[in-house]
Enzyme design. Structure first.
Site, PDB file in Angstrom:
ATOM      1  N   GLU A  71       0.833  -1.272   0.091  1.00  0.00           N
ATOM      2  CA  GLU A  71       0.120   0.050  -0.117  1.00  0.00           C
ATOM      3  C   GLU A  71       0.988   1.263  -0.027  1.00  0.00           C
ATOM      4  O   GLU A  71       0.713   2.227  -0.858  1.00  0.00           O
ATOM      5  CB  GLU A  71      -0.846   0.213   1.170  1.00  0.00           C
ATOM      6  CG  GLU A  71      -2.027  -0.984   1.153  1.00  0.00           C
ATOM      7  CD  GLU A  71      -2.905  -0.672   0.013  1.00  0.00           C
ATOM      8  OE1 GLU A  71      -3.200   0.393  -0.574  1.00  0.00           O
ATOM      9  OE2 GLU A  71      -3.599  -1.628  -0.674  1.00  0.00           O
ATOM     10  N   CYS A 109     -18.910  -1.290 -19.931  1.00  0.00           N
ATOM     11  CA  CYS A 109     -19.996  -1.340 -19.108  1.00  0.00           C
ATOM     12  C   CYS A 109     -21.033  -2.647 -19.516  1.00  0.00           C
ATOM     13  O   CYS A 109     -21.475  -3.387 -18.511  1.00  0.00           O
ATOM     14  CB  CYS A 109     -20.882  -0.134 -19.350  1.00  0.00           C
ATOM     15  SG  CYS A 109     -20.358   1.448 -18.838  1.00  0.00           S
ATOM     16  N   CYS A 153     -14.354  -0.772 -14.923  1.00  0.00           N
ATOM     17  CA  CYS A 153     -14.588   0.710 -15.020  1.00  0.00           C
ATOM     18  C   CYS A 153     -13.414   1.613 -15.002  1.00  0.00           C
ATOM     19  O   CYS A 153     -13.195   2.586 -14.120  1.00  0.00           O
ATOM     20  CB  CYS A 153     -15.357   0.949 -13.378  1.00  0.00           C
ATOM     21  SG  CYS A 153     -16.351   2.378 -13.623  1.00  0.00           S
ATOM     22  N   TYR A 175      -6.180   6.719   4.011  1.00  0.00           N
ATOM     23  CA  TYR A 175      -6.546   5.853   3.131  1.00  0.00           C
ATOM     24  C   TYR A 175      -5.697   4.270   3.471  1.00  0.00           C
ATOM     25  O   TYR A 175      -6.349   3.324   3.485  1.00  0.00           O
ATOM     26  CB  TYR A 175      -5.951   6.200   1.655  1.00  0.00           C
ATOM     27  CG  TYR A 175      -5.828   5.089   0.789  1.00  0.00           C
ATOM     28  CD1 TYR A 175      -7.087   4.526   0.176  1.00  0.00           C
ATOM     29  CD2 TYR A 175      -4.665   4.402   0.504  1.00  0.00           C
ATOM     30  CE1 TYR A 175      -7.029   3.300  -0.484  1.00  0.00           C
ATOM     31  CE2 TYR A 175      -4.359   3.395  -0.227  1.00  0.00           C
ATOM     32  CZ  TYR A 175      -5.717   2.796  -1.009  1.00  0.00           C
ATOM     33  OH  TYR A 175      -5.361   1.784  -1.675  1.00  0.00           O
ATOM     34  N   CYS A 182     -26.069   0.633 -12.061  1.00  0.00           N
ATOM     35  CA  CYS A 182     -25.179   1.932 -12.348  1.00  0.00           C
ATOM     36  C   CYS A 182     -25.921   3.070 -13.216  1.00  0.00           C
ATOM     37  O   CYS A 182     -26.458   2.823 -14.220  1.00  0.00           O
ATOM     38  CB  CYS A 182     -24.002   1.722 -13.324  1.00  0.00           C
ATOM     39  SG  CYS A 182     -23.093   2.870 -13.643  1.00  0.00           S
ATOM     40  N   CYS A 189     -20.079  -5.301 -17.004  1.00  0.00           N
ATOM     41  CA  CYS A 189     -19.638  -5.101 -15.543  1.00  0.00           C
ATOM     42  C   CYS A 189     -20.692  -5.518 -14.612  1.00  0.00           C
ATOM     43  O   CYS A 189     -21.720  -5.668 -15.245  1.00  0.00           O
ATOM     44  CB  CYS A 189     -19.768  -3.439 -15.458  1.00  0.00           C
ATOM     45  SG  CYS A 189     -19.493  -2.868 -13.870  1.00  0.00           S
ATOM     46  N   ASP A 212      -9.680   5.002  -2.958  1.00  0.00           N
ATOM     47  CA  ASP A 212      -8.637   5.128  -3.929  1.00  0.00           C
ATOM     48  C   ASP A 212      -9.056   6.015  -5.175  1.00  0.00           C
ATOM     49  O   ASP A 212     -10.416   5.961  -5.468  1.00  0.00           O
ATOM     50  CB  ASP A 212      -7.683   3.938  -4.137  1.00  0.00           C
ATOM     51  CG  ASP A 212      -8.044   3.093  -5.089  1.00  0.00           C
ATOM     52  OD1 ASP A 212      -9.279   3.194  -5.308  1.00  0.00           O
ATOM     53  OD2 ASP A 212      -7.346   2.107  -5.239  1.00  0.00           O
TER      54      ASP A 212
END
Length: 351
Positions: free
Chosen positions: A48, A208, A201, A131, A217, A211, A149
């Site tokens: 991270e 799409c 995405c 975060y 969405c 997805c 993020d």
């Protein structure tokens, strides 16, 4: 969305993740987690910190080298600063590398080598912000923390068709992500949203049609997905100028300077030089037969572009000027230099 719809979104996302999770050297995949294998908090933390401001592809090799050389937090805590800085070179943001060492040493000295398993415990460690604390708590310890993020921001903005620009809209996007975070498998959920943003995405040309969240969405339904998230216009980065001075003694040793702990490249070894400004003072750090090299070094930091003029000189053996010290030719490793300083060395070597 009502609570039942929240649960449905999370369930659909986890089902997709169980099949499509990316393989990463620091990740315990969904099948392994289902078998009871737990992530190593050290590897989660290290990844991270490395992933801040850069990409998975750029980090993989660094992660492999770090964990091969320092496989545990205890090993990293005992590592010489210069060795860690050298391995970090190229990832940028050297304050993160300094905080990496500080954090490892606090974990070893104050927590018996074990990372705290809560958000509050993690955020109290050096170099760990909101975060990173949320990501470690969720991924390593399955805490129901909200991880936000760039990928998650994009997914939330499109899922709810939110048009207010970043960064001001971050609190709303985080609240939306928090609503979706499940009590069970929150670590897998966090990684699933990030994977969805990275692979489906995507910023441009989102896929799409395949997805798992295409039905709920709102941006897909309204045709606005490619335009989201919106971002406030960026100011153009200023340009700063500077001079650096490469001096090598007759025995091959280099005259170098350690930068102040605070500020850019803090605590790192580099060439002495001027300030970095619109009109830097070109006065050399000491008297010598300086020769300016043809060409220049260009480097971009977070908030400005830097252009450096490079000067070199050969010196006889003798004590270094005040504030400088000699790095023996056998101890000198260009790879240990921060990237901008290594660029200056490369320009010298090429002439």
């Amino acid at each position: 969305m009502r609570d039942q719809q929240h649960n449905g979104v999370s369930a659909d996302l986890l089902a997709w993740y169980d099949t499509h999770a990316r393989e990463m050297p620091w990740r315990v995949g969904p099948a392994a987690r289902a078998d009871g294998i737990r992530p190593d908090p050290y590897r989660v933390w290290l990844s991270e910190v490395m992933l801040q401001q850069t990409t998975v592809a750029a980090v993989r090799d660094y992660f492999h080298r770090f964990t091969a050389r320092w496989p545990t937090v205890q090993a990293l805590a005992a590592a010489p600063d210069e060795a860690v800085m050298g391995e970090w070179a190229g990832l940028g943001y050297y304050a993160r590398a300094r905080n990496l060492l500080k954090c490892a040493r606090v974990v070893v000295q104050e927590h018996a080598g074990r990372f705290p398993d809560t958000y509050d415990g993690l955020i109290a460690l050096p170099g760990i912000g909101p975060y990173t604390a949320a990501a470690i708590a969720a991924i390593a310890f399955d805490r129901a923390e909200t991880v936000l993020d760039g990928n998650v921001e994009r997914v939330m903005a499109r899922l709810y068709d939110i048009h207010e620009p970043l960064p001001g809209v971050k609190p709303e996007l985080k609240a939306r992500a928090a609503d979706l975070t499940p009590i069970e498998r929150p670590g897998d959920h966090a990684q699933a949203v990030m994977d969805l943003g990275a692979t489906i995405c995507t910023p441009k040309s989102p896929a799409c049609g395949i997805c798992p969240l295409r039905d709920p969405c709102l941006a897909r339904a309204r045709g606005t997905a490619p335009d989201l998230p919106r971002k406030a216009s960026k100011k153009e980065k200023p340009v700063r100028l500077g001079h650096v001075y490469l001096a090598q003694r007759s025995d091959g040793g280099w005259l170098m300077q350690r930068r102040p702990d605070r500020g850019l490249l803090g605590g790192m070894l580099g060439w002495p030089g001027s300030d970095w400004s619109e009109a830097p003072d070109p006065a050399p750090p000491f008297k010598a037969e300086w020769r300016e090299l043809a060409g220049e070094v260009r480097h971009t930091f977070t908030h400005f572009h830097l252009i450096l003029r490079i000067h070199c000189a050969e010196l006889p053996k003798g004590p270094p000027p005040e504030g400088l010290h000699i790095v023996d030719k056998h101890a000198f490793r260009p790879s240990d230099l921060p990237t901008v300083m290594r660029k200056a060395y490369d320009l010298w070597r090429g002439q």
